[in-house]
Design a protein around this motif. Structure first.
Motif, PDB file in Angstrom:
ATOM      1  N   ARG A   7     -41.796 -26.608  -0.711  1.00 38.86           N
ATOM      2  CA  ARG A   7     -41.783 -25.170  -0.981  1.00 38.86           C
ATOM      3  C   ARG A   7     -40.403 -24.828  -1.522  1.00 38.86           C
ATOM      4  O   ARG A   7     -39.391 -25.240  -0.956  1.00 38.86           O
ATOM      5  N   SER A   8     -40.381 -24.098  -2.629  1.00 35.74           N
ATOM      6  CA  SER A   8     -39.091 -23.845  -3.270  1.00 35.74           C
ATOM      7  C   SER A   8     -38.930 -22.385  -3.676  1.00 35.74           C
ATOM      8  O   SER A   8     -39.910 -21.679  -3.905  1.00 35.74           O
ATOM      9  N   LYS A   9     -37.679 -21.963  -3.747  1.00 36.39           N
ATOM     10  CA  LYS A   9     -37.345 -20.621  -4.224  1.00 36.39           C
ATOM     11  C   LYS A   9     -37.256 -20.602  -5.740  1.00 36.39           C
ATOM     12  O   LYS A   9     -37.525 -19.594  -6.371  1.00 36.39           O
ATOM     13  N   LYS A  10     -36.854 -21.732  -6.322  1.00 39.20           N
ATOM     14  CA  LYS A  10     -36.867 -21.923  -7.774  1.00 39.20           C
ATOM     15  C   LYS A  10     -36.694 -23.408  -8.032  1.00 39.20           C
ATOM     16  O   LYS A  10     -36.125 -24.140  -7.222  1.00 39.20           O
ATOM     17  N   ALA A  11     -37.203 -23.853  -9.183  1.00 37.04           N
ATOM     18  CA  ALA A  11     -37.130 -25.276  -9.514  1.00 37.04           C
ATOM     19  C   ALA A  11     -37.309 -25.459 -11.011  1.00 37.04           C
ATOM     20  O   ALA A  11     -37.886 -24.611 -11.694  1.00 37.04           O
ATOM     21  N   SER A  12     -36.815 -26.605 -11.491  1.00 34.91           N
ATOM     22  CA  SER A  12     -36.977 -26.925 -12.907  1.00 34.91           C
ATOM     23  C   SER A  12     -36.944 -28.433 -13.104  1.00 34.91           C
ATOM     24  O   SER A  12     -36.442 -29.178 -12.271  1.00 34.91           O
ATOM     25  N   GLY A  26     -42.519 -21.033  -5.295  1.00 38.34           N
ATOM     26  CA  GLY A  26     -43.756 -21.798  -5.359  1.00 38.34           C
ATOM     27  C   GLY A  26     -43.584 -23.170  -4.752  1.00 38.34           C
ATOM     28  O   GLY A  26     -42.809 -23.347  -3.816  1.00 38.34           O
ATOM     29  N   TYR A  27     -44.312 -24.129  -5.310  1.00 37.71           N
ATOM     30  CA  TYR A  27     -44.262 -25.505  -4.833  1.00 37.71           C
ATOM     31  C   TYR A  27     -43.786 -26.438  -5.933  1.00 37.71           C
ATOM     32  O   TYR A  27     -44.255 -26.347  -7.065  1.00 37.71           O
ATOM     33  N   VAL A  28     -42.917 -27.361  -5.556  1.00 39.67           N
ATOM     34  CA  VAL A  28     -42.644 -28.529  -6.380  1.00 39.67           C
ATOM     35  C   VAL A  28     -43.538 -29.624  -5.822  1.00 39.67           C
ATOM     36  O   VAL A  28     -43.503 -29.905  -4.623  1.00 39.67           O
ATOM     37  N   ARG A  53     -51.789 -23.522   4.298  1.00 38.88           N
ATOM     38  CA  ARG A  53     -51.042 -22.313   4.664  1.00 38.88           C
ATOM     39  C   ARG A  53     -49.586 -22.670   4.984  1.00 38.88           C
ATOM     40  O   ARG A  53     -49.278 -23.100   6.091  1.00 38.88           O
ATOM     41  N   LEU A  54     -48.719 -22.471   4.002  1.00 40.79           N
ATOM     42  CA  LEU A  54     -47.302 -22.790   4.157  1.00 40.79           C
ATOM     43  C   LEU A  54     -46.391 -21.583   3.944  1.00 40.79           C
ATOM     44  O   LEU A  54     -45.174 -21.724   3.897  1.00 40.79           O
ATOM     45  N   TRP A  55     -47.002 -20.395   3.818  1.00 41.88           N
ATOM     46  CA  TRP A  55     -46.224 -19.173   3.600  1.00 41.88           C
ATOM     47  C   TRP A  55     -46.386 -18.262   4.816  1.00 41.88           C
ATOM     48  O   TRP A  55     -47.489 -18.103   5.333  1.00 41.88           O
ATOM     49  N   GLU A  56     -45.287 -17.639   5.224  1.00 41.03           N
ATOM     50  CA  GLU A  56     -45.281 -16.808   6.423  1.00 41.03           C
ATOM     51  C   GLU A  56     -46.002 -15.479   6.219  1.00 41.03           C
ATOM     52  O   GLU A  56     -45.949 -14.891   5.145  1.00 41.03           O
ATOM     53  N   ASP A  57     -46.632 -15.028   7.320  1.00 38.91           N
ATOM     54  CA  ASP A  57     -47.191 -13.682   7.361  1.00 38.91           C
ATOM     55  C   ASP A  57     -46.114 -12.743   7.899  1.00 38.91           C
ATOM     56  O   ASP A  57     -44.952 -13.129   8.070  1.00 38.91           O
ATOM     57  N   GLU A  58     -46.511 -11.492   8.213  1.00 34.61           N
ATOM     58  CA  GLU A  58     -45.545 -10.509   8.700  1.00 34.61           C
ATOM     59  C   GLU A  58     -44.960 -10.871  10.065  1.00 34.61           C
ATOM     60  O   GLU A  58     -43.906 -10.362  10.441  1.00 34.61           O
ATOM     61  N   GLU A  59     -45.607 -11.775  10.799  1.00 33.32           N
ATOM     62  CA  GLU A  59     -45.098 -12.216  12.099  1.00 33.32           C
ATOM     63  C   GLU A  59     -44.298 -13.517  12.010  1.00 33.32           C
ATOM     64  O   GLU A  59     -43.883 -14.066  13.030  1.00 33.32           O
ATOM     65  N   GLY A  60     -44.107 -14.010  10.806  1.00 31.99           N
ATOM     66  CA  GLY A  60     -43.320 -15.222  10.618  1.00 31.99           C
ATOM     67  C   GLY A  60     -44.088 -16.517  10.825  1.00 31.99           C
ATOM     68  O   GLY A  60     -43.491 -17.587  10.856  1.00 31.99           O
ATOM     69  N   PRO A 138     -36.146 -25.594   5.013  1.00 26.92           N
ATOM     70  CA  PRO A 138     -36.977 -26.335   4.068  1.00 26.92           C
ATOM     71  C   PRO A 138     -38.371 -26.622   4.622  1.00 26.92           C
ATOM     72  O   PRO A 138     -38.536 -26.875   5.808  1.00 26.92           O
ATOM     73  N   VAL A 139     -39.338 -26.539   3.737  1.00 22.92           N
ATOM     74  CA  VAL A 139     -40.715 -26.903   4.066  1.00 22.92           C
ATOM     75  C   VAL A 139     -41.111 -28.035   3.130  1.00 22.92           C
ATOM     76  O   VAL A 139     -41.121 -27.855   1.910  1.00 22.92           O
ATOM     77  N   THR A 140     -41.394 -29.201   3.698  1.00 21.94           N
ATOM     78  CA  THR A 140     -41.818 -30.370   2.937  1.00 21.94           C
ATOM     79  C   THR A 140     -42.992 -31.008   3.659  1.00 21.94           C
ATOM     80  O   THR A 140     -42.882 -31.343   4.834  1.00 21.94           O
ATOM     81  N   ILE A 141     -44.111 -31.156   2.957  1.00 21.99           N
ATOM     82  CA  ILE A 141     -45.360 -31.656   3.546  1.00 21.99           C
ATOM     83  C   ILE A 141     -45.926 -32.747   2.648  1.00 21.99           C
ATOM     84  O   ILE A 141     -45.833 -32.664   1.427  1.00 21.99           O
TER      85      ILE A 141
END
Length: 149
Positions: A7-12, A26-28, A53-60, A138-141
């Motif tokens: 999961r990334s904030k930005k990538a190229s 998004g995802y790399v 499901r790798l993105w947080e809801d309002e409760e984290g 970091p989130v890596t799966i």
């Protein structure tokens, strides 16, 4: 099929000084294919990635998929994911699919992700690439296709 999701904030991805793909949040995806992979593996893994499901809801809590949360995909072919290091000091890549098998499957995988409503940017198959990312979490799966019977 083996895919590393970061999961990334930005990538190229840059090849020979030219950016070939770039995303914001998004995802790399580092995508490895083996010689026994099929279009069914591609479909299974693409659906899993779209739905996981790798993105947080309002409760984290991780309760939202990338489709629900919004975000793009940067897909990078990576035969080295099938490097075997059990013996010796140099990895063996005998389990990695040959390019004539891997490239069409990787392209089909990217199209399958798009069929789930995702925007996909890519590196260049078989090229030496510079991948830059800001890992979020970091989130890596690791996601793999179903075991073959």
């Amino acid at each position: 099929m083996r895919v590393i999701i970061q999961r990334s904030k930005k990538a190229s991805v840059t090849v020979e000084g030219k950016v070939t793909g770039a995303i914001e949040a998004g995802y790399v995806l580092l995508v490895g294919l083996t010689h026994t992979d099929t279009v069914e593996d591609v479909r299974y893994v693409a659906k899993k990635i779209a739905d996981i499901r790798l993105w947080e809801d309002e409760e984290g809590k991780m309760n939202h998929s990338i489709v629900e949360h919004g975000g793009d995909i940067l897909s990078v072919s990576q035969f080295t994911l099938y490097g075997n290091t059990r013996k010796g000091r140099r990895p063996s890549f005998i389990d990695a699919a040959r390019p004539e098998v891997a490239q069409p499957l990787w392209e089909a995988f990217n199209k399958e992700l798009e069929s789930h409503g995702l925007h996909v940017e890519t590196g260049i198959f078989g090229a030496m690439m510079d991948v830059a990312l800001v890992n979020d979490g970091p989130v890596t799966i690791i996601v793999e296709s179903k075991p073959k019977e």
